[in-house]
Design an enzyme around this catalytic site. Structure first.
Site, PDB file in Angstrom:
ATOM      1  N   ARG A   1       3.430  -7.719   7.231  1.00 15.08           N
ATOM      2  CA  ARG A   1       1.880  -7.649   6.513  1.00 15.08           C
ATOM      3  C   ARG A   1       2.026  -7.767   4.882  1.00 15.08           C
ATOM      4  O   ARG A   1       1.331  -8.243   4.353  1.00 15.08           O
ATOM      5  CB  ARG A   1       1.101  -6.172   7.048  1.00 15.08           C
ATOM      6  CG  ARG A   1       0.236  -5.848   5.954  1.00 15.08           C
ATOM      7  CD  ARG A   1      -0.225  -4.467   6.062  1.00 15.08           C
ATOM      8  NE  ARG A   1      -1.095  -4.127   7.403  1.00 15.08           N
ATOM      9  CZ  ARG A   1      -2.451  -4.422   7.236  1.00 15.08           C
ATOM     10  NH1 ARG A   1      -3.045  -4.956   6.213  1.00 15.08           N
ATOM     11  NH2 ARG A   1      -3.000  -3.953   8.305  1.00 15.08           N
TER      12      ARG A   1
ATOM     13  N   LEU B   1       6.388  -0.243   1.848  1.00 20.87           N
ATOM     14  CA  LEU B   1       4.897  -0.227   1.399  1.00 20.87           C
ATOM     15  C   LEU B   1       4.143  -1.184   2.567  1.00 20.87           C
ATOM     16  O   LEU B   1       4.689  -2.413   2.804  1.00 20.87           O
ATOM     17  CB  LEU B   1       4.642  -0.971   0.333  1.00 20.87           C
ATOM     18  CG  LEU B   1       4.715  -0.563  -1.172  1.00 20.87           C
ATOM     19  CD1 LEU B   1       4.632  -1.819  -2.209  1.00 20.87           C
ATOM     20  CD2 LEU B   1       3.847   0.656  -1.370  1.00 20.87           C
ATOM     21  N   HIS B   2       3.204  -0.665   3.260  1.00 21.36           N
ATOM     22  CA  HIS B   2       2.572  -1.519   4.073  1.00 21.36           C
ATOM     23  C   HIS B   2       1.128  -1.152   4.472  1.00 21.36           C
ATOM     24  O   HIS B   2       0.202  -1.658   4.999  1.00 21.36           O
ATOM     25  CB  HIS B   2       3.458  -1.568   5.465  1.00 21.36           C
ATOM     26  CG  HIS B   2       3.096  -0.201   6.341  1.00 21.36           C
ATOM     27  ND1 HIS B   2       4.014   0.881   6.155  1.00 21.36           N
ATOM     28  CD2 HIS B   2       2.255   0.109   7.303  1.00 21.36           C
ATOM     29  CE1 HIS B   2       3.564   1.910   6.832  1.00 21.36           C
ATOM     30  NE2 HIS B   2       2.620   1.232   7.744  1.00 21.36           N
ATOM     31  N   ARG B   3       0.753   0.161   4.045  1.00 17.80           N
ATOM     32  CA  ARG B   3      -0.645   0.815   4.163  1.00 17.80           C
ATOM     33  C   ARG B   3      -1.829  -0.426   3.405  1.00 17.80           C
ATOM     34  O   ARG B   3      -1.444  -1.050   2.410  1.00 17.80           O
ATOM     35  CB  ARG B   3      -0.624   2.170   3.173  1.00 17.80           C
ATOM     36  CG  ARG B   3      -0.031   2.912   3.814  1.00 17.80           C
ATOM     37  CD  ARG B   3      -0.827   3.956   4.663  1.00 17.80           C
ATOM     38  NE  ARG B   3       0.260   4.720   5.553  1.00 17.80           N
ATOM     39  CZ  ARG B   3       0.314   4.450   6.692  1.00 17.80           C
ATOM     40  NH1 ARG B   3      -0.490   3.825   7.493  1.00 17.80           N
ATOM     41  NH2 ARG B   3       1.451   5.135   7.490  1.00 17.80           N
TER      42      ARG B   3
END
Ligand code: UD1
Length: 382
Positions: free
Chosen positions: A251, A216-218
């Site tokens: 992030r 997950l990084h969006r």
């Protein structure tokens, strides 16, 4: 006069900036150097990604040559990062005087370098053109649309991309459907992939044989605390039936630390690791029961590997992975995610087939098309 000009082979300046660019550029540079005649190239790294885990270890795993030029821009807001790449790339471009600038994908470095090149009258080549999520709140969608608008030669990965480009006024004569260079990297490296047992064994004394992979990084998933919290709780729920391995993007790690979510901290079935190198990730995906992700590249890689993928987004710019591949768009609703995982565990998930030209030969097609295009352009200029 004409003969003298056409004998001078100027290099193509190839740009990478962030992790998903590296696996696209490696096969392209390989194809350029083995083409006959060779396509001369120089590699520029903007430094958008700079951590060892996000950067060096991919270069090594993919056999990418060290960059000829490093711009070392680092992180910043979108405006700062894009502007800094532009500011530092312009003198490099001027000095290199290349035949063209080749950019891949949709990260900020892609648009920044394309913009500098086009303003200086240098042709722009875009690899992975024409993908559209039709969601302008995604920073990558803006980068895609704008880069395509200013590109002179556009290489597409799926047939539907041409219609997207034509709708935006880009003539078919500029577009070449060559297939997917990301899949060239899968083909080149699958035999060298690190066995999943080895990767998991490094992270835990009792590695699970049956597991799911999560990334997950969006910004839309990780920057909103309510959405991130809900996703983490859902993953904790999933992990009661299926152990999950989650290599965490920097992030995302920062956002998770800010949340301090108890259900997540206590989820014994989730194995959290640092971001993995390409060969470890490839091995982990190949052997997974399912992949849950918001990454674009992993939607494609799972289709190539025949592994079911559940995309934790509301759309995809890569519809072929859903129409023909193993991908299902499940969004972020907890019940829907849990149902989809249960379905995969019950049925084995979507079978899928390999899309046209995802055959590991996209990069040689690019080398051939580009060489012909540069030659024709040289003749026109002369
Ligand atoms: C970028 C791309 C995205 C791609 C992703 C893959 C854009 C708009 N986004 O997103 O399309 O899917 O890369 O990873 O270009 N950071 C580090 N170390 C690094 C790099 C980043 O700690 O080496 C941290 C920094 O706090 C930074 C944040 O991650 O502010 C986000 O990095 P950034 O490059 O802005 O975007 P990504 O989320 O990585």
């Amino acid at each position: 006069m004409a003969t003298m000009q056409s004998n001078v082979i100027r290099a193509v300046l190839c740009v990478v900036g962030a992790r998903p660019n590296f696996m696209k550029m490696a096969p392209i540079l390989g194809a350029f150097s083995s083409a006959v005649p060779r396509v001369p190239a120089r590699l520029v790294h903007t430094g958008q990604h700079y951590d060892i885990a996000m950067n060096e270890q991919h270069f090594d795993a993919l056999g990418l040559p060290r960059p000829d030029i490093s711009l070392e821009v680092g992180s910043g807001s979108h405006a700062v990062q894009t502007a800094e790449v532009m500011r530092r790339f312009e003198p490099v471009l001027e000095e290199a005087d290349p035949a063209a600038v080749l950019v891949v994908g949709d990260v900020n470095s892609t648009l920044a370098c394309a913009l500098v090149a086009t303003k200086r009258g240098v042709p722009v080549i875009h690899v992975e053109a024409g993908l559209r999520s039709f969601d302008r709140s995604m920073p990558e969608e803006v980068n895609r649309v704008l880069t395509d608008q200013i590109s002179d030669l556009l290489f597409t990965t799926e047939e539907g991309a041409l219609a997207n480009l034509e709708r935006e006024g880009i003539p078919e004569s500029r577009v070449r459907f060559v297939g997917n260079v990301m899949i060239d990297s899968v083909h080149r490296n699958l035999d060298r992939a690190v066995p999943s047992g080895e990767t998991l064994g490094r992270a835990t004394p009792a590695p699970p044989a049956h597991y799911g992979v999560v990334t997950l990084h969006r910004p839309s998933n990780v920057d909103d605390p309510a959405i991130l919290r809900s996703l983490l709780r859902t993953l904790a729920d999933v992990s009661r039936d299926l152990p999950l391995v989650f290599p965490v993007h920097p992030r995302t790690r920062a956002r998770i630390d800010e949340l301090d979510e108890a259900a997540w901290r206590d989820a014994a079935g989730v194995l959290v690791t640092e971001p993995l190198d390409y060969l470890s990730m490839l091995g982990l995906m190949r052997d997974a029961a399912v992949v849950l992700t918001d990454s674009g590249g992993m939607q494609e890689e799972t289709t190539a590997l025949g592994v079911p993928c559940l995309t934790l987004r509301h759309n995809t710019e890569r519809p072929i992975t859903v129409e023909q591949g193993t991908n299902t768009i499940v969004g972020t609703d907890p019940a829907r995610i849990l149902d989809a995982v249960a379905d995969v565990l019950r049925t084995g998930g979507k079978a899928g087939r390999i899309p046209p030209k995802w055959d590991g030969r996209a990069a040689p097609r690019i080398a051939e098309e580009l060489a012909a295009w540069l030659k024709a352009r040289d003749r026109e200029v002369a």
